[in-house]
Write an enzyme that holds these catalytic residues in place. Sequence first.
Site, PDB file in Angstrom:
ATOM      1  N   TYR A 144      -4.529  -1.211  27.523  1.00  0.00           N
ATOM      2  CA  TYR A 144      -5.298  -0.001  27.863  1.00  0.00           C
ATOM      3  C   TYR A 144      -4.747   1.170  27.078  1.00  0.00           C
ATOM      4  O   TYR A 144      -3.530   1.392  27.033  1.00  0.00           O
ATOM      5  CB  TYR A 144      -5.170   0.288  29.361  1.00  0.00           C
ATOM      6  N   ASP A 245       1.587   3.640  21.129  1.00  0.00           N
ATOM      7  CA  ASP A 245       1.087   4.374  22.292  1.00  0.00           C
ATOM      8  C   ASP A 245       2.221   4.424  23.314  1.00  0.00           C
ATOM      9  O   ASP A 245       2.508   3.438  23.997  1.00  0.00           O
ATOM     10  CB  ASP A 245      -0.148   3.676  22.868  1.00  0.00           C
ATOM     11  N   LYS A 272       1.168  12.189  29.976  1.00  0.00           N
ATOM     12  CA  LYS A 272       1.822  11.993  31.282  1.00  0.00           C
ATOM     13  C   LYS A 272       3.094  12.828  31.463  1.00  0.00           C
ATOM     14  O   LYS A 272       3.013  14.001  31.769  1.00  0.00           O
ATOM     15  CB  LYS A 272       2.074  10.503  31.505  1.00  0.00           C
TER      16      LYS A 272
END
Length: 438
Positions: A144, A245, A272
């Site tokens: 993801y 990522d 985040k």
Amino acid sequence: MYPDPNSSSQKTYDRALASLPGGNTRTTVFMKPYPIYAARGEGCRVWDVDGNEFIDCINNFTSQIHGHAHPALIEAATRQLALGSAFGMPTESEVDLAELLRARLPSVDQVRFCNSGTEAVMMALKAARAHTGRPKIAKCEGAYHGSYDYAEVSLDPTPEAWGRNAPVSVAYARGTPDNVLADVLTIPFNDTEAAVSLIREHGPELACVLVDPMPNRAGLAPADQAYLEALRKVTREVGALLVFDEVITFRLGYRGAQGLFNIEPDLTTLAKIIGGGFPVGAVCGRKEFMAVFDPRFGKPALPHGGTFSANPVTMRAGIAAMQLLDEAAFARLDAMGEAVRSGIDAAFGRHNVPGRTVGLGSLLKIHFADRPVRDYRSAYPTELEAKRQAVFNRALLNRGVLAAGNGLMALSTPMTDADIHAIIDAVSGAISEVSAAT
Ligand code: PMP
């Protein structure tokens, strides 16, 4: 006890059904028969609208590494709020946070801020295309990376779509254009030989290879060192950029996963934890690749704006959050993670339920699988495993611990040894319920 048809959460959800599709804003927080609505959080605890107290091991899907309402973050954000929350001008705060990130990540010369991990990945892929002039990207099956069309290809292929040998690119969202699928090469995670040979085969068309060193949705197994090293080598060989990522894995250590594996990607995406609890994203890397954003010589190769990009509230909270994360803070998070993982693994043995934890540092995932979990396919649950997971989720919730529906747990710095024991006890109790029920 959940579910309770007379609860305030149920009533709020009933209201939400009229004005939000399915009563929902984030697919990830949807739960049947209704989601539990948060009222407030403090430290590692959250209270819902019915007054129930939970130890929070979701931490907003890993962003809240300092838990909730940390005094230093409240201070940083409120001080900035009083000075103004957003301007049509840059502020010094973006320079400060960029310098901090640069000092931690040897692969990073420059940083471009945006508002989410999705946007960071989108900008990284576009930057790779703009830099190389090539159309295709490669990504791992089951990984993801947010909801950009290209990044979400082959996110959840079912076994019928796995193909005989190499993974095939399949759409995640209905309506994904065929052109998008054609421009995404899906590679297997942790299968070095197959990944390298696919990258070589498509090399001349590849702008980049996008990889999460510990992909949550693909099972949260860490990458093999050799796999990442091979990706580093083969991307150089074919002239494609290597994009890490680290939206989640930046919480694995002072220098993120790239520090743990000692590998320097060309571009890195962050989000985040770097926003201190506020919306954030960033793409960063070597100056030569980041030059696509540079507006000094006319229209940049990759123009990029964003009304709230680098807003000073996010930047100031992010700086405060990152400053709290020194080497000692990571060492403590690592030790807590180790304790929880081994405590849960022991509980599986004690209750004679097949299962295991995977993960590193402050992150772990529980699998009800009787086999090593290394990638998307080995993590894919059987019907019985999915049933056990569902029983477990409900049991854990009713023992006062919040975890993500797919078994992901993220620890936070305010947790004490007593909290860690309470988490292990609750998980152990939930596993015993699985043992009794299945
Ligand atoms: N990449 C990874 C690895 C992620 O886990 C996520 C979000 N969970 C994203 C990208 C997207 O980030 P955001 O939700 O901030 O858009």
